[in-house]
Design an enzyme around this catalytic site. Structure first.
Site, PDB file in Angstrom:
ATOM      1  N   ASP A 270       0.850  -1.199   0.000  1.00  0.00           N
ATOM      2  CA  ASP A 270       0.000   0.000   0.000  1.00  0.00           C
ATOM      3  C   ASP A 270       0.884   1.247   0.000  1.00  0.00           C
ATOM      4  O   ASP A 270       1.348   1.686   1.052  1.00  0.00           O
ATOM      5  CB  ASP A 270      -0.914  -0.019   1.236  1.00  0.00           C
ATOM      6  CG  ASP A 270      -1.824   1.216   1.289  1.00  0.00           C
ATOM      7  OD1 ASP A 270      -1.909   1.939   0.280  1.00  0.00           O
ATOM      8  OD2 ASP A 270      -2.454   1.418   2.350  1.00  0.00           O
ATOM      9  N   LYS A 277       1.629   7.974   0.377  1.00  0.00           N
ATOM     10  CA  LYS A 277       2.021   8.031   1.788  1.00  0.00           C
ATOM     11  C   LYS A 277       3.386   8.697   1.933  1.00  0.00           C
ATOM     12  O   LYS A 277       4.188   8.650   1.004  1.00  0.00           O
ATOM     13  CB  LYS A 277       2.152   6.595   2.342  1.00  0.00           C
ATOM     14  CG  LYS A 277       0.849   5.878   2.570  1.00  0.00           C
ATOM     15  CD  LYS A 277       1.099   4.486   3.156  1.00  0.00           C
ATOM     16  CE  LYS A 277      -0.198   3.741   3.386  1.00  0.00           C
ATOM     17  NZ  LYS A 277      -1.058   4.321   4.426  1.00  0.00           N
ATOM     18  N   GLU A 349      -7.921   2.505   0.562  1.00  0.00           N
ATOM     19  CA  GLU A 349      -8.181   1.475  -0.462  1.00  0.00           C
ATOM     20  C   GLU A 349      -8.691   0.166   0.133  1.00  0.00           C
ATOM     21  O   GLU A 349      -9.387  -0.598  -0.544  1.00  0.00           O
ATOM     22  CB  GLU A 349      -6.903   1.220  -1.273  1.00  0.00           C
ATOM     23  CG  GLU A 349      -5.904   0.223  -0.679  1.00  0.00           C
ATOM     24  CD  GLU A 349      -5.333   0.643   0.669  1.00  0.00           C
ATOM     25  OE1 GLU A 349      -5.365   1.851   0.982  1.00  0.00           O
ATOM     26  OE2 GLU A 349      -4.875  -0.226   1.428  1.00  0.00           O
ATOM     27  N   ARG A 351     -10.930  -0.510   2.357  1.00  0.00           N
ATOM     28  CA  ARG A 351     -12.390  -0.620   2.442  1.00  0.00           C
ATOM     29  C   ARG A 351     -13.017  -0.872   1.079  1.00  0.00           C
ATOM     30  O   ARG A 351     -14.124  -1.419   0.990  1.00  0.00           O
ATOM     31  CB  ARG A 351     -12.955   0.643   3.116  1.00  0.00           C
ATOM     32  CG  ARG A 351     -12.645   1.911   2.388  1.00  0.00           C
ATOM     33  CD  ARG A 351     -12.840   3.138   3.260  1.00  0.00           C
ATOM     34  NE  ARG A 351     -11.799   3.256   4.292  1.00  0.00           N
ATOM     35  CZ  ARG A 351     -11.789   4.191   5.240  1.00  0.00           C
ATOM     36  NH1 ARG A 351     -12.765   5.085   5.302  1.00  0.00           N
ATOM     37  NH2 ARG A 351     -10.823   4.242   6.125  1.00  0.00           N
TER      38      ARG A 351
END
Ligand code: BES
Ligand code: ZN
Ligand code: ZN
Length: 512
Positions: A270, A277, A349, A351
């Site tokens: 992720d 991020k 992402e 969810r």
């Protein structure tokens, strides 16, 4: 491979290299101190001396090795602190076993025996000790070019009990299955993202769930996902060159019984996507498939435990990457149940992946659903790294999970799903946004989003982000990915009667 067995002969006759003695804070507070004294006497009161000089006090996870220098057949006696005997729990012994297992490695012991006769209800600790032994001695070495291969490792571990019983033998077996499953989940999560893409997980799963395993594997690739209408999942996946997969595992031993559903977030990396991020600790996001890892490892345990319960498990595997094909803030995606979602943050992402996976198991007729996901950083803000969050639409089911967790030692703390949180998820253009503005109740809004996809089916959501990773080694905890979720999932599948030692009920329910 370690052989686990029960020893019923007097402890002093053992030829095991090490005797492990669990010791409480106040010497003499064991219900049965005879075996302790037999060792202490043989060692010229060396153990008493440790207490008297306060070299060893018996506090939890304290460890001290006494070399016997020929006074016993065994070459070393390992004292492990367990705190107060009155408040002994399986979790205390899991940790004690973790510490002891590393001491055995350090001492190059190939055989050992746990002296359990000094503890109250000795046979009740066996499963926890086996689990703790596996977890505490875990090491992720797959990426090292050289590993110490000369070390023989622990060949035999015995548990000295007053008498053998089928319950104790069963505990050896289930402890081994659970402990190994936790380590399997840890290895999946620890594996770097370039070596564990969705395709690698697929290959791994094909290997684990062969026909003979009793679990069937169905692979939903991007084409199939499109035909099923999994627009949320595909939206996340579109930024990566790695093909995404939803893996469906079915274990259906009982005719005509609706399955329980296990759902796992499997984001193999992720990056945050376009809403990228910060670089600090981004590498931890190789573990963003920890929910999927727990579900996959639990299904491996299921192939061994063979419970009489129908299970459908699904993991959504994809990377979340920024690229020219990546989904962007403002995109609107459509879920399998027809709900539309405006993307306000591509880093929310998990969810989206879970939204479609939940729709899938609802369509399959699941009677109850649990999902596990490293969903929100807010979960760590709320709970630190000592508990995972549980949220759900059915209090009776939440209570069952809270009860299971007191037995397995994997702490859960309930957070609410108030109606008002849905207001936080209102969109100007679509049915929902995927991330609310601001930072209020991040874990709760994550849960509230997921609730929109379960269609009223009894469901619990475990946000395990807070417990994904351990920053240091202690007890059975080993620095790195935690393998959290497996113990609770196995406890859920086996049901309360089969779980390890029962403990006091949760105080939440008002029982003492
Ligand atoms: N995978 C992260 C959550 C996470 C953070 C897991 C740290 C483990 C450790 C998740 O996909 C995420 O980025 N969530 C966002 C949600 C927000 C944008 C609403 C977060 O927590 O910031
Ligand atoms: Zn994210
Ligand atoms: Zn994530």
């Amino acid at each position: 491979m370690t052989q686990f067995s029960i020893l019923t002969q007097p402890i002093l006759t053992t030829t095991a290299e090490a005797i492990i003695v669990p010791l409480p804070v106040s010497k003499g507070s064991f219900p049965n101190s005879k075996p302790f004294h037999s060792i202490d006497d043989a060692l010229g009161k060396a153990l008493t001396d440790l207490y008297n000089r306060k070299i060893f006090t018996g506090k939890k996870n304290e460890i001290h090795a006494v070399h016997t220098l020929g006074k016993l057949n065994s070459r070393v006696v390992i004292c492990v602190g367990v705190g107060e005997t009155k408040t002994l729990t399986p979790e205390v012994l899991r940790h004690a076993a973790g510490v002891a297992s590393r001491k055995l490695q350090e001492l190059r012991a190939t055989s050992a025996v746990w002296l359990l006769e000094t503890l109250p209800t000795p046979e009740k600790w066996v499963q926890a000790l086996v689990e703790g032994t596996f977890m505490g001695s875990y090491e992720y070495t797959d990426c090292r070019s050289s590993v110490e291969t000369t070390r023989e490792g622990l060949k035999s571990l015995e548990f000295a009990l007053p008498k053998a019983s089928t319950a104790a033998t069963a505990a050896l077996r289930s402890g081994g299955i659970v402990g190994q499953a936790v380590n399997t989940a840890r290895t999946l999560a620890n594996t770097p993202a370039n070596l564990l893409t969705p395709t690698h997980v697929l290959d791994w799963a094909k290997d684990q769930f062969k026909k003979s395993s009793g679990v069937t594997l169905e692979v939903i690739d991007a084409k199939k996902a499109k035909s099923l209408g999994m627009g949320l999942f595909l939206g996340v996946a579109q930024g990566s060159v790695e093909p995404p997969y939803m893996l469906v595992m079915r274990y259906l031993p009982v005719k005509g019984q609706k399955p329980v559903a296990l759902v796992g977030k499997g984001v193999t990396f992720d990056s945050g996507g376009i809403s990228i991020k910060p670089s600090a600790k981004m590498s931890d996001m190789k573990g963003d498939m920890s929910g999927a890892a727990a579900v996959l490892a639990t299904m491996v345990a299921v192939t061994q435990l063979k419970p009489k319960k129908n299970i459908i498990a699904i993991v959504g595997l994809t990377e979340n990457m920024p690229s020219g094909t990546a989904y962007r803030p403002s995109d609107v995606l459509t879920a399998m149940n027809g709900k539309t979602v405006e993307i306000t943050n591509t880093d929310a992402e998990g969810r989206l992946v879970l939204g479609d996976a939940l729709c899938y198991v609802v369509k399959e007729g699941a009677k109850e659903i649990v999902d596990l996901a490293t969903l929100t950083g807010a979960c760590s803000v709320a709970l630190g790294d000592v508990a995972a969050a549980i949220l759900g639409n059915d209090q009776a089911l939440v209570d069952r999970w809270l009860d299971i967790s007191t037995t397995t030692g994997e702490r859960l703390w309930q957070l609410p799903l108030y109606e008002e949180y849905l207001d936080y998820l209102k969109s100007d253009t679509a049915d929902l946004v995927n991330a609310s503005e601001g930072r209020l109740a991040g874990t709760c809004t994550g849960g509230k989003f997921l609730e929109q996809f379960v269609n009223g089916t009894p469901w619990v959501h475990l946000d395990i982000a807070s417990m994904m990773h351990y920053s240091s080694t202690s007890g059975y905890v080993v620095k790195g990915m935690s393998g959290v979720g497996v113990r609770n999932l196995v406890g859920y599948i086996l049901g309360p009667a089969n779980a390890v030692v029962r403990q006091k009920k949760s105080t939440r329910k008002g029982t003492k």
